[in-house]
Design a protein around this motif. Structure first.
Motif, PDB file in Angstrom:
ATOM      1  N   SER A 155      -8.485 -15.608  50.814  1.00 41.88           N
ATOM      2  CA  SER A 155      -7.374 -16.251  50.093  1.00 41.88           C
ATOM      3  C   SER A 155      -7.654 -16.337  48.602  1.00 41.88           C
ATOM      4  O   SER A 155      -6.834 -15.922  47.778  1.00 41.88           O
ATOM      5  N   ILE A 156      -8.827 -16.868  48.242  1.00 46.40           N
ATOM      6  CA  ILE A 156      -9.103 -17.068  46.823  1.00 46.40           C
ATOM      7  C   ILE A 156      -9.326 -15.748  46.096  1.00 46.40           C
ATOM      8  O   ILE A 156      -8.994 -15.621  44.910  1.00 46.40           O
TER       9      ILE A 156
ATOM     10  N   SER B 131      -7.770 -12.972  46.869  1.00 47.55           N
ATOM     11  CA  SER B 131      -6.464 -12.313  46.782  1.00 47.55           C
ATOM     12  C   SER B 131      -5.580 -12.968  45.736  1.00 47.55           C
ATOM     13  O   SER B 131      -4.896 -12.305  44.959  1.00 47.55           O
ATOM     14  N   GLU B 132      -5.593 -14.304  45.704  1.00 48.98           N
ATOM     15  CA  GLU B 132      -4.722 -15.018  44.761  1.00 48.98           C
ATOM     16  C   GLU B 132      -5.247 -14.909  43.327  1.00 48.98           C
ATOM     17  O   GLU B 132      -4.480 -14.690  42.390  1.00 48.98           O
ATOM     18  N   ARG B 133      -6.562 -15.130  43.180  1.00 40.86           N
ATOM     19  CA  ARG B 133      -7.237 -14.926  41.902  1.00 40.86           C
ATOM     20  C   ARG B 133      -6.656 -15.744  40.755  1.00 40.86           C
ATOM     21  O   ARG B 133      -6.626 -15.315  39.623  1.00 40.86           O
ATOM     22  N   LYS B 134      -6.132 -16.952  41.030  1.00 38.74           N
ATOM     23  CA  LYS B 134      -5.655 -17.800  39.943  1.00 38.74           C
ATOM     24  C   LYS B 134      -6.824 -18.353  39.139  1.00 38.74           C
ATOM     25  O   LYS B 134      -6.720 -18.541  37.933  1.00 38.74           O
TER      26      LYS B 134
END
Length: 411
Positions: A285-286, A288-291
């Protein structure tokens, strides 16, 4: 001389010096917290292991992690041969006891304590690497157990002290020693051990355990992980590398000082997330999102879950003069590794660099350039396969010796 008498003499010699050391350390303000933790840890542990056919003893976090892999692989071989032993693990230091489940911390390493601690059912005591206690050897022998050492290491100074204190008769109780290399074989023999043969450093067992993670089915994201980082200088080095790369995520895993690293990142105004637990779902998740670009690993035992998903590792203790830490773990996952120039603790560093799996970098710019250029993945996989094959071969030799000295089946 009777074994019980040897145990009594051992305690008479070493108990007074041990007590003086504990009192001195407790009175010293700088070491008092460590001694309090040492005492508190033992208050949480069992006074006696009720049942175990085999005990494997180690000390540090890294040694214990490797000994657990060793235990798992040996157990599988025994099961395949129809043997079902109960295997227990003991440690001396606090961190592995707090990190791993089903690990027992030994009491004060004197015969009078250890002989009560180990079970009557014990058939084999194995010391893994270098935490070898004469009192433990005498206690196991008194209980009728066989004794062995695998991936054995001994410093030159320890060998000289053992020889000076004439430990040869106690060490004759050890049925076999597989040393971590020729230099250690010479030291074990000098100290008075018998039946010593040169083997390899069993850190290579991770190449067996982690082999499946080199598969292409594990997606390698644009992410760097800094492992066993020592000091803010090494964290700063990786932050600058990430700034150059821009689109890479950075995972920071300090060796010990989690709180100090957190304060350093906050002081620099870095936007980061602290991770105290990691699951495959969380990582996917983290990544892929990479905010958020920077993640702080706060705790032990999480790196294994992270390594299959990142594309490059940096191993700390190499920018500051600590000599470096374990580079084989990330390599066993098929990852290239970068290090600074302080490498004296890293064995086979020339082979690692010549094989194209480890890169010595002098600046963030050089590290970023290597990442952008890319590495030859086939060279890394070839190195992993060679190490895996050698580890399988050595494990087979050790297993044959274990079966030989046991000479019986387990219930």
């Amino acid at each position: 001389m009777d074994i019980l008498l040897k145990g009594i003499i051992h305690d008479a010699i070493f108990a007074p010096s041990g007590l003086v050391y504990l009192l001195y350390s407790y009175l010293n303000k700088s070491s008092r917290p460590r001694i309090k933790r040492w005492i508190k840890t033992r208050s949480k542990s069992v006074l006696k292991i009720e049942k175990a056919d085999i005990i494997i003893h180690s000390s540090s976090l890294g040694e214990t992690k490797n000994s657990l892999i060793f235990s798992e692989l040996i157990r599988d071989k025994l099961h395949n041969d129809g043997l079902k032993p109960h295997i227990a693990h003991t440690v001396f230091t606090e961190t592995p006891f707090e990190t791993f489940r089903n690990v027992h911390v030994i009491p004060i390493p004197l015969f009078s304590f250890l002989v009560k601690f180990i079970p009557n059912s014990l058939k084999l005591l194995i010391f893994y690497e270098k935490d070898i206690w004469p009192g433990y050897i005498i206690s196991a022998k008194y209980k009728g157990s066989k004794i062995g050492i695998v991936s054995g290491k001994i410093s030159k100074r320890s060998a000289e002290l053992y020889r000076k204190f004439r430990m040869r008769e106690i060490f004759s109780y050890v049925d076999f020693v597989f040393s971590a290399g020729d230099e250690f074989t010479e030291r074990f023999e000098y100290a008075g051990f018998k039946n010593v043969q040169s083997s390899v450093d069993l850190k290579n067992l991770i190449f067996i355990k982690n082999y499946n993670f080199t598969s292409d089915r594990y997606k390698k994201h644009k992410a760097i992980v800094g492992i066993s980082l020592r000091g803010n200088e090494e964290v700063e080095f990786l932050l600058k590398t990430r700034e150059i790369l821009k689109d890479y995520a950075l995972f920071i895993a300090p060796r010990h000082d989690f709180e100090g690293t957190k304060k350093f990142l906050m002081g620099k105004g870095i936007d980061f997330i602290s991770l105290t637990n990691i699951s495959d779902y969380t990582l996917r998740s983290i990544l892929s999102e990479r905010k958020t670009k920077v993640f702080l690993i706060e705790g032990y035992g999480m790196i294994d879950k992270l390594l299959p998903y990142v594309s490059f590792a940096f191993v700390g203790g190499t920018i500051l003069p600590f000599g470096g830490h374990n580079v084989l773990e990330p390599i066993s996952f098929g990852l290239p590794v970068a290090v600074g120039e302080n490498l004296w603790n890293i064995k086979d560093k020339d082979e690692l660099t010549q094989s194209g799996v480890m890169f010595v970098v002098k600046s963030p710019e050089e590290f970023a350039s290597i990442i952008k250029k890319g590495v030859d993945r086939q060279k890394i996989l070839g190195y992993v396969e060679r190490k895996r094959s050698r580890a399988e071969q050595e494990l087979g030799k050790i297993y044959s010796k274990i079966k030989e000295v046991l000479g019986e089946k387990f219930v």
